[in-house]
Design a protein around this motif. Structure first.
Motif, PDB file in Angstrom:
ATOM      1  N   SER A   1      -0.347  -1.494   7.485  1.00  0.00           N
ATOM      2  CA  SER A   1      -1.277  -2.293   6.685  1.00  0.00           C
ATOM      3  C   SER A   1      -1.621  -3.599   7.369  1.00  0.00           C
ATOM      4  O   SER A   1      -0.791  -4.187   8.076  1.00  0.00           O
TER       5      SER A   1
ATOM      6  N   TYR B   1      -4.070   7.132  -3.096  1.00  0.00           N
ATOM      7  CA  TYR B   1      -3.786   5.744  -2.711  1.00  0.00           C
ATOM      8  C   TYR B   1      -3.539   4.905  -3.943  1.00  0.00           C
ATOM      9  O   TYR B   1      -4.202   5.056  -4.971  1.00  0.00           O
TER      10      TYR B   1
ATOM     11  N   TYR C   1      -2.062   0.584  -4.779  1.00  0.00           N
ATOM     12  CA  TYR C   1      -1.638  -0.674  -4.176  1.00  0.00           C
ATOM     13  C   TYR C   1      -1.084  -1.602  -5.253  1.00  0.00           C
ATOM     14  O   TYR C   1      -1.320  -1.418  -6.456  1.00  0.00           O
TER      15      TYR C   1
ATOM     16  N   ASP D   1       0.846  -1.184   0.000  1.00  0.00           N
ATOM     17  CA  ASP D   1       0.000   0.000   0.000  1.00  0.00           C
ATOM     18  C   ASP D   1       0.884   1.237   0.000  1.00  0.00           C
ATOM     19  O   ASP D   1       1.853   1.318   0.772  1.00  0.00           O
TER      20      ASP D   1
END
Length: 596
Positions: free
Chosen positions: A475, A428, A430, A406
């Protein structure tokens, strides 16, 4: 080994009071080492508040930011301020989250406190308090960590004193007396949770002394550890191999190795953007985990695809002109999967050949799959078009137990008006393949003005104070947990945010969707099939899910001949669509009980 404090623990502390014309607080002396009274709790108070109600929520799409620095009723405190947030999650109770931050008085004074808050409902409500301190003593540079047993550790620099660590064994409700570590600035803390022989060891690094050391012969090593759960700390015999190492973070390798990532703060050059530092460095120790060994480190310069900058702007036309742009980031995969042992680095960098008008700052990522011996080519994680006012800053990186990476950062790409650099929001992305590819960037907060509150200087708005120097993220399997600073109320406040992969925008983590069979993952790539352009066996209506709607297609044609060998309703290829095909399709259902 040279202990951080005299090993003769039974020797009493002797109070040393200031002379009548001196103005520093009393401290305590033992042997050649000095410890301020804050380390013993003399004259200190620990304040806590009653359990608050649900805190104010800032919504953006499916994501919710919960304010942390609230009053006893869970409401915003007008006129206060908080920044440099840090957080940790209890591995034994995921609903138990602790956040720390630099807490300012309301109305503001020159004193900063070690603010903290704990939650037992997954961040919906928070109970706040302050670490103890001497009168008028400032606390700064907060760092939170947690061990495998659920004990929280709060590292705090008390100005004119030292960096010390407080410990909580009850989820952040109460805290122990501080244990002295070192005199240093821009400190960080990491705890071994590998489950191996070094599990529970605590490691710290720092940038430089915050104050002069009372021992004239002391040489700082910029690394320290505890092998007894934080009861005592020891420095190695030799200092870190990069003399001006700073703005660093630590992580623990899969086998208990200790990794550091930071910058050489030696000035390489000066540009119109600011000071160019002398590069990014990865440091590794394979013996720091051994209590009988004095830790040693190797150092390697790593190409992050751009310069490490300390931005300086005479006109303050920067997103955080009075503060830093964040620490560099490091994470290591401790999973049992194929990516175990990988090391990941993330940094905000400026182009090597930057010129006025160029994009000033991006987020770059590299990885190593051989213990740091070699590194991949840098990857630009932010996917916005290059622009002169596009700053990506305050990077955050974490790796989950299921190997998902992440990355979150502050981003000015959507800033508007005459000063777009003032307006940031969190983005964000990932990765499920060790950082080889990254998901499309997604905004997860509204835009906020990082220059608030501001002062008027010569008729112009000027930032009143920095947004701090960093934020933090950790995370878990389902998503990432973030503590960050924003100005939604016109002042700097601390927020908790949980982000997660959500390709179908249903407000739930893709991990949970697959786990609970809300969506299928027939190709086992962690992405719901409904979000991919793939063919799913048994999907007769083309929605990339196998559910009751597909069963209805077969049932409607029951006991009829197939239209040919390619008829998808004839799953057993016997030329007839019948109850056997219904049974075979049931086994292919991607949703629980074949529900819609």
């Amino acid at each position: 080994m040279k202990p951080a404090e005299d090993p003769e623990l039974i020797r009493p502390w002797t109070a040393v009071y200031p002379a009548p014309d001196e103005h520093h607080p009393a401290y305590f002396r033992r042997g050649g080492w000095v410890k301020i009274a804050a380390g013993l709790g003399i004259g200190l108070t620990l304040t806590t508040a009653a359990q608050a109600g649900p805190s104010p929520v800032i919504s953006f799409g499916q994501y919710r930011s919960h304010q942390v620095n609230v009053d006893a009723e869970g409401q915003n405190i007008a006129g206060d301020k908080g920044n440099e947030p840090t957080l940790a999650l209890n591995p034994l109770n995921p609903a138990n989250i602790v956040v720390g931050w630099r807490k300012f008085d309301s109305p503001p004074t020159a004193v900063k406190h070690g603010g903290y808050a704990y939650s037992f409902d997954g961040g919906a409500s928070w109970t706040t308090g302050m670490l103890p301190a001497l009168p008028l003593q400032t606390r700064t540079d907060p760092v939170l960590e947690v061990d495998a047993l659920g004990n929280f550790y709060y590292q705090s620099l008390a100005v004119s004193d030292s960096t010390s660590v407080f410990k909580s064994g009850d989820g952040g409700v109460t805290w122990s007396e501080p244990v002295y570590q070192f005199k240093g600035d821009k400190n960080w803390l990491a705890i071994d949770k590998t489950g191996g022989p070094s599990d529970g060891h605590i490691y710290s690094t720092w940038r430089r002394p915050a104050d002069s050391n009372p021992d004239p012969n002391y040489v700082p090593k910029y690394f320290i550890r505890s092998t007894d759960g934080g009861v005592s700390y020891q420095e190695p015999d030799a200092a870190l191999p990069v003399a001006n190492f700073g703005f660093g973070r630590l992580t623990i390798g899969a086998e208990g190795e200790v990794y550091l990532f930071g910058v050489d703060e030696t000035i390489l050059s000066v540009s119109a953007l600011g000071i160019v530092r002398s590069g990014h460095y990865f440091l590794k120790s394979v013996d720091a985990k051994d209590p009988a060994a004095s830790p040693t480190f190797t150092a390697q310069k790593v190409d992050m695809g751009g310069n490490s900058m300390m931005f300086l702007s005479p006109s303050l036309q920067l997103p955080n002109p009075l503060g830093g742009d964040g620490d560099v980031q490091i994470a290591a995969d401790q999973s049992a999967g194929p990516l175990r042992g990988n090391i990941y680095l993330l940094a905000h960098v400026s182009p090597y050949a930057w010129q006025t008008g160029d994009d000033p700052q991006d987020i770059h990522f590299v990885r190593s799959s051989d213990g740091g011996a070699t590194w991949s080519a840098p990857v630009r994680v932010n996917d916005d078009p290059p622009a002169a006012n596009a700053y990506q800053w305050f990077p955050m990186l974490a790796v989950a137990a299921n190997s998902r990476l992440d990355a979150v950062w502050y981003d000015t790409r959507n800033g508007s008006g005459s000063a777009p650099y003032r307006y940031s929001q969190l983005y964000y992305s990932y990765s499920w393949d060790g950082g080889a590819t990254w998901s499309k960037n997604q905004a997860v907060t509204p835009v906020f003005n990082t220059h608030l509150p501001y002062n008027i200087v010569n008729g112009e708005e000027r930032q009143g104070d920095k947004m701090g120097d960093y934020t933090q993220m950790v995370s878990d399997a389902n998503g990432a947990h973030i503590a960050y600073t924003a100005t939604y109320h016109g002042e700097q406040d601390v927020y908790y945010l949980n982000v997660f992969p959500d390709c179908n925008n249903n407000g739930k983590s893709d991990v949970l969707d697959i786990q609970n069979r809300v969506s299928g993952d027939t190709n086992l790539n962690h992405l719901p099939d409904s979000c991919e352009n793939i063919a799913v066996k048994g999907d007769l209506d083309g929605d990339r899910d196998v559910d009751q709607l597909d069963l209805n297609v077969v049932i409607a044609a029951r006991n009829q001949p197939a239209t040919g060998i390619a008829d998808p309703r004839d799953l057993d290829k016997n030329g007839v669509i019948n109850v056997l095909d219904v049974r075979k399709l049931t086994l292919l259902c991607t949703r629980s009980r074949c529900a819609i």
